[in-house]
Design a protein around this motif. Structure first.
Motif, PDB file in Angstrom:
ATOM      1  N   PRO A 167      47.038  40.628  42.624  1.00  0.00           N
ATOM      2  CA  PRO A 167      46.259  40.143  41.200  1.00  0.00           C
ATOM      3  C   PRO A 167      46.383  38.736  41.093  1.00  0.00           C
ATOM      4  CG  PRO A 167      48.233  41.207  40.911  1.00  0.00           C
ATOM      5  CD  PRO A 167      48.055  41.193  42.413  1.00  0.00           C
ATOM      6  N   GLU A 168      45.365  38.244  40.463  1.00  0.00           N
ATOM      7  CA  GLU A 168      45.306  36.815  39.730  1.00  0.00           C
ATOM      8  C   GLU A 168      46.464  36.713  38.792  1.00  0.00           C
ATOM      9  OE1 GLU A 168      41.590  35.470  38.979  1.00  0.00           O
ATOM     10  OE2 GLU A 168      40.586  35.850  41.096  1.00  0.00           O
ATOM     11  N   ARG A 218      45.399  37.283  35.085  1.00  0.00           N
ATOM     12  CA  ARG A 218      45.047  38.579  34.466  1.00  0.00           C
ATOM     13  C   ARG A 218      45.987  39.231  33.749  1.00  0.00           C
ATOM     14  NH1 ARG A 218      40.565  39.699  33.133  1.00  0.00           N
ATOM     15  NH2 ARG A 218      41.035  41.989  33.758  1.00  0.00           N
ATOM     16  N   THR A 257      39.211  47.522  32.775  1.00  0.00           N
ATOM     17  CA  THR A 257      38.320  46.905  31.729  1.00  0.00           C
ATOM     18  C   THR A 257      37.692  47.901  31.189  1.00  0.00           C
ATOM     19  OG1 THR A 257      36.403  46.568  33.550  1.00  0.00           O
ATOM     20  CG2 THR A 257      37.961  44.843  33.331  1.00  0.00           C
ATOM     21  N   ASN A 312      36.398  42.668  29.790  1.00  0.00           N
ATOM     22  CA  ASN A 312      36.077  41.536  30.870  1.00  0.00           C
ATOM     23  C   ASN A 312      34.493  41.693  30.805  1.00  0.00           C
ATOM     24  OD1 ASN A 312      35.265  39.587  32.529  1.00  0.00           O
ATOM     25  ND2 ASN A 312      37.483  39.680  33.362  1.00  0.00           N
ATOM     26  N   LEU A 372      32.867  40.267  33.892  1.00  0.00           N
ATOM     27  CA  LEU A 372      33.245  40.819  34.896  1.00  0.00           C
ATOM     28  C   LEU A 372      32.362  42.100  35.145  1.00  0.00           C
ATOM     29  CD1 LEU A 372      34.720  40.839  37.946  1.00  0.00           C
ATOM     30  CD2 LEU A 372      36.734  42.002  36.433  1.00  0.00           C
ATOM     31  N   ARG A 422      28.720  41.370  35.983  1.00  0.00           N
ATOM     32  CA  ARG A 422      28.702  41.071  37.358  1.00  0.00           C
ATOM     33  C   ARG A 422      28.710  41.719  38.507  1.00  0.00           C
ATOM     34  NH1 ARG A 422      32.425  37.180  36.930  1.00  0.00           N
ATOM     35  NH2 ARG A 422      34.119  38.240  38.547  1.00  0.00           N
ATOM     36  N   ALA A 451      35.157  43.265  44.171  1.00  0.00           N
ATOM     37  CA  ALA A 451      35.128  42.122  43.131  1.00  0.00           C
ATOM     38  C   ALA A 451      36.369  42.496  42.076  1.00  0.00           C
ATOM     39  CB  ALA A 451      33.930  42.340  42.355  1.00  0.00           C
ATOM     40  N   TYR A 452      36.714  43.662  41.617  1.00  0.00           N
ATOM     41  CA  TYR A 452      37.604  44.172  40.729  1.00  0.00           C
ATOM     42  C   TYR A 452      39.152  43.653  41.560  1.00  0.00           C
ATOM     43  CZ  TYR A 452      34.637  46.411  37.186  1.00  0.00           C
ATOM     44  OH  TYR A 452      33.774  46.596  36.350  1.00  0.00           O
ATOM     45  N   LYS A 465      39.868  41.596  43.584  1.00  0.00           N
ATOM     46  CA  LYS A 465      39.849  40.142  43.536  1.00  0.00           C
ATOM     47  C   LYS A 465      40.241  39.617  42.105  1.00  0.00           C
ATOM     48  CE  LYS A 465      36.857  38.649  47.385  1.00  0.00           C
ATOM     49  NZ  LYS A 465      35.680  37.822  47.653  1.00  0.00           N
ATOM     50  N   ALA A 466      39.985  40.303  40.982  1.00  0.00           N
ATOM     51  CA  ALA A 466      40.349  39.896  39.855  1.00  0.00           C
ATOM     52  C   ALA A 466      41.589  40.422  39.360  1.00  0.00           C
ATOM     53  CB  ALA A 466      39.086  40.238  38.836  1.00  0.00           C
ATOM     54  N   VAL A 473      42.198  43.669  38.896  1.00  0.00           N
ATOM     55  CA  VAL A 473      42.055  44.871  37.973  1.00  0.00           C
ATOM     56  C   VAL A 473      41.849  46.150  38.841  1.00  0.00           C
ATOM     57  CG1 VAL A 473      40.610  45.873  36.336  1.00  0.00           C
ATOM     58  CG2 VAL A 473      40.503  43.323  36.522  1.00  0.00           C
TER      59      VAL A 473
END
Length: 204
Positions: free
Chosen positions: A1-2, A5, A46, A132, A135, A138, A150-151, A153-154, A156
């Motif tokens: 995870p980033e 976040r 989210t 979010n 996100l 998106r 996508a999740y 990379k974020a 989540v």
């Protein structure tokens, strides 16, 4: 995870071995493995109504109890009995009219009543809702694979694994979906904890 976040905070705990628990070595053994990362980072969603998933390894019909608790409250906010006839991935989603509160830490636990009079065992993890809308907008309308990417990379976790599990249930023989689900699970767990995922990986 980033790192930006954040996480649900705290250390995974509970059961006999944290995010997994085993009844014993008898022929009627039952084992549960929560489908979560090895560390607390990324234990976020989210969604107000996320999906909670775990794997049960059993040779006989098994009764489990899912319990969701607000860390600040003594009594559970939601409980549900879950039946499994055989080994497989189990999931629970919150019912209509109920949602996680934003920025609130919850813990969720799966209990299993062991055979032969053994004590009940459990495995536990955590979740926190971090809204979010950008996100979510998106990924809206994208395929399960694209949503998961996508999740992930974020950072989540719960929103990343849910579309893959749903896609796997619809197409259990799809080799690409199974490969991506295995990959996500292994990426979220370091080498020292991969052994706990072996029953799950072997099943897929």
């Amino acid at each position: 995870p980033e790192k930006s976040r954040g996480s649900a905070g705290g250390t995974l705990s509970g059961g006999r071995r944290g995010t997994e628990a085993t009844c014993g070595a008898s022929a009627q053994t039952a084992a549960i493995t929560l489908l979560v990362p090895a560390k607390a980072e990324g234990l976020v969603t989210t969604s107000g109504q996320p999906m909670f998933s775990w794997f049960v390894d059993t040779q006989t019909p098994t009764t489990m109890k899912f319990v969701l608790q607000d860390s600040q409250l003594a009594n559970p906010v939601f409980t549900q009995s879950v039946q499994a006839k055989r080994s497989g991935i189990m999931s629970v989603a919150l019912p209509d009219g109920m949602a996680l509160k934003p920025s609130t830490q919850y813990r969720w636990t799966v209990f299993v009543a062991c055979a032969n009079g053994q004590q009940e065992i459990f495995a536990r993890s955590f979740i926190q809702r971090n809204d979010n809308p950008e996100l979510n907008q998106r990924v809206s309308g994208k395929s399960a694979m694209d949503q998961a990417i996508a999740y992930a990379k974020a950072g989540v976790w719960y929103d990343a694994i849910a579309p893959l599990i749903n896609a796997y249930r619809i197409n259990p023989n799809d080799v690409i979906i199974k490969a991506e689900l295995k990959s996500l699970l292994l990426q979220a767990n370091n080498l020292s904890s991969e052994q706990r995922l072996k029953p799950v990986i072997d099943h897929l």
